[in-house]
Design a protein around this motif. Structure first.
Motif, mmCIF file in Angstrom:
data_model
loop_
_atom_site.group_PDB
_atom_site.id
_atom_site.type_symbol
_atom_site.label_atom_id
_atom_site.label_comp_id
_atom_site.label_asym_id
_atom_site.label_seq_id
_atom_site.Cartn_x
_atom_site.Cartn_y
_atom_site.Cartn_z
ATOM 1 N N VAL A 221 5.299 -21.619 -12.662
ATOM 2 C CA VAL A 221 5.215 -22.582 -11.568
ATOM 3 C C VAL A 221 5.963 -22.023 -10.359
ATOM 4 O O VAL A 221 7.134 -21.661 -10.466
ATOM 5 C CB VAL A 221 5.813 -23.953 -11.963
ATOM 6 N N GLN A 223 7.028 -23.033 -6.454
ATOM 7 C CA GLN A 223 7.092 -24.070 -5.425
ATOM 8 C C GLN A 223 6.825 -23.424 -4.073
ATOM 9 O O GLN A 223 7.453 -22.429 -3.705
ATOM 10 C CB GLN A 223 8.455 -24.743 -5.425
ATOM 11 N N ASP A 224 5.890 -23.975 -3.312
ATOM 12 C CA ASP A 224 5.462 -23.336 -2.061
ATOM 13 C C ASP A 224 5.128 -24.401 -1.028
ATOM 14 O O ASP A 224 4.076 -25.021 -1.068
ATOM 15 C CB ASP A 224 4.238 -22.452 -2.330
ATOM 16 N N GLN A 227 4.094 -27.818 -2.182
ATOM 17 C CA GLN A 227 3.097 -27.780 -3.239
ATOM 18 C C GLN A 227 3.577 -26.858 -4.357
ATOM 19 O O GLN A 227 4.577 -26.168 -4.230
ATOM 20 C CB GLN A 227 1.756 -27.277 -2.693
ATOM 21 N N TYR A 228 2.841 -26.874 -5.457
ATOM 22 C CA TYR A 228 3.193 -26.049 -6.602
ATOM 23 C C TYR A 228 1.973 -25.231 -7.027
ATOM 24 O O TYR A 228 0.903 -25.791 -7.279
ATOM 25 C CB TYR A 228 3.654 -26.916 -7.778
ATOM 26 N N VAL A 230 0.460 -23.245 -9.941
ATOM 27 C CA VAL A 230 0.693 -23.282 -11.380
ATOM 28 C C VAL A 230 -0.290 -22.342 -12.079
ATOM 29 O O VAL A 230 -1.503 -22.455 -11.913
ATOM 30 C CB VAL A 230 0.523 -24.714 -11.939
ATOM 31 N N ASN A 241 3.202 -32.828 -5.461
ATOM 32 C CA ASN A 241 4.252 -33.426 -6.289
ATOM 33 C C ASN A 241 3.705 -34.610 -7.085
ATOM 34 O O ASN A 241 4.072 -34.831 -8.244
ATOM 35 C CB ASN A 241 5.418 -33.883 -5.406
ATOM 36 N N LEU A 244 1.902 -33.631 -10.416
ATOM 37 C CA LEU A 244 2.664 -33.104 -11.551
ATOM 38 C C LEU A 244 2.789 -34.170 -12.637
ATOM 39 O O LEU A 244 2.968 -35.353 -12.350
ATOM 40 C CB LEU A 244 4.063 -32.676 -11.106
ATOM 41 N N LYS A 249 7.622 -32.652 -14.102
ATOM 42 C CA LYS A 249 8.656 -33.076 -13.156
ATOM 43 C C LYS A 249 10.029 -33.038 -13.804
ATOM 44 O O LYS A 249 11.007 -32.585 -13.196
ATOM 45 C CB LYS A 249 8.358 -34.493 -12.661
ATOM 46 N N LEU A 252 11.104 -29.278 -14.406
ATOM 47 C CA LEU A 252 11.407 -28.625 -13.134
ATOM 48 C C LEU A 252 12.705 -29.171 -12.550
ATOM 49 O O LEU A 252 13.522 -28.428 -12.009
ATOM 50 C CB LEU A 252 10.260 -28.830 -12.142
ATOM 51 N N ASP A 274 12.533 -20.565 -6.254
ATOM 52 C CA ASP A 274 11.249 -21.264 -6.128
ATOM 53 C C ASP A 274 10.272 -20.978 -7.262
ATOM 54 O O ASP A 274 9.118 -21.406 -7.194
ATOM 55 C CB ASP A 274 10.572 -20.879 -4.803
#
Length: 283
Positions: A221, A223-224, A227-228, A230, A241, A244, A249, A252, A274
């Motif tokens: 995963v 994080q960007d 957004q994520y 995956v 978010n 998820l 959640k 993470l 991230d």
């Protein structure tokens, strides 16, 4: 030895105006612009004029001469520095993309500021999703492997005190066993047992990660920007978010509270600020 060439008085005035821009920062003292190496100046100033969305962090050496700057745009895009090579002052342009493409050596070296600027414009941009997935996939694999090797090293260090033949007995009778040992041996025995359990748990997680493409038991995963990205097995998806699952959640959230390089076998592994590997709730 090649002498250091500084910028001229007229260029200092121009540089001070540009250094006043909010996207140019000096790591220590902005007045050191008066001691900016000419070749650095010739690369930096055109970029400052034409790239207002980039941030430039200028650094000086032990003599107070500005000889390096990093380029930032949401993340570090690369660095430019001045160094003597073969008795000449040369410009070194460097980032992971340039190093990856080079067949020999590291970094792009030139004595021509225009060539350096062209290379920067060509190669200084944010990594694509595929590049980031590949990079963090390798970092995750290497990080978990290092944890495993470190744990094996600790276990091996204390093997003289506790043999594998006695392991089952010791686990069942730990208090009685500890009472027979000296304080030093007791510390070694407990350290060995802790390392043994740690090795087992890391090994199990590593095995799941190595089989992730087929079994999808561990996901990568990243994080960007809210957004994520995956990657689970061979599938890559983008989550908000809200998309998820509660399990994702929760895991993470726990991994964001620990330092990079920390692994919890039933939860996951933090690769970077991230990027994470997390276990999947379903198989």
């Amino acid at each position: 030895m090649a002498a250091i060439s500084y910028i001229t008085r007229d260029e200092v005035d121009e540089a001070k105006n540009l250094i006043g821009q909010p996207n140019v920062l000096f790591a220590r003292n902005r007045e050191h612009v008066t001691k900016t190496h000419r070749r650095l100046y010739e690369v930096l100033m055109p970029l400052v004029r034409t790239k207002p969305d980039w941030r430039f962090l200028v650094e000086d050496d032990y003599r107070g001469i500005a000889t390096r700057f990093a380029v930032m745009h949401k993340e570090e895009l690369g660095t430019v520095s001045i160094a003597r090579k073969a008795d000449r002052w040369r410009i070194c342009v460097n980032n992971s993309r340039i190093n990856y493409e080079l067949v020999r050596g590291e970094s792009f070296w030139t004595s021509d500021p225009e060539k350096a600027t062209m290379k920067i414009r060509q190669k200084f941009y944010r990594e694509s999703a595929d590049e980031r997935l590949s990079m963090y996939n390798n970092l995750g694999t290497n990080g978990v492997n290092k944890l495993f090797q470190d744990a094996v090293g600790v276990r091996t260090k204390h093997r003289e005190t506790v043999s594998f033949d006695a392991w089952k007995f010791i686990r069942a009778n730990i208090e009685a066993f500890s009472a027979t040992l000296s304080e030093k041996s007791k510390e070694q025995a407990h350290a060995y047992m802790e390392a043994y359990e740690t090795t087992r748990s890391i090994s199990a997680f590593r095995d799941e990660w190595s089989k992730a493409t087929a079994d999808k038991k561990v996901m990568l995963v990243i994080q960007d920007e809210g957004q994520y990205i995956v990657k689970r097995g061979g599938d890559v998806s983008v989550y908000t978010n809200e998309m998820l699952t509660d399990d994702m959640k929760s895991k993470l959230g726990m991994l964001k509270l620990v330092e990079e390089g920390q692994l919890f076998p039933d939860i996951g592994y933090r690769i970077s600020p991230d990027a994470f590997l997390i276990t999947c709730a379903d198989t």
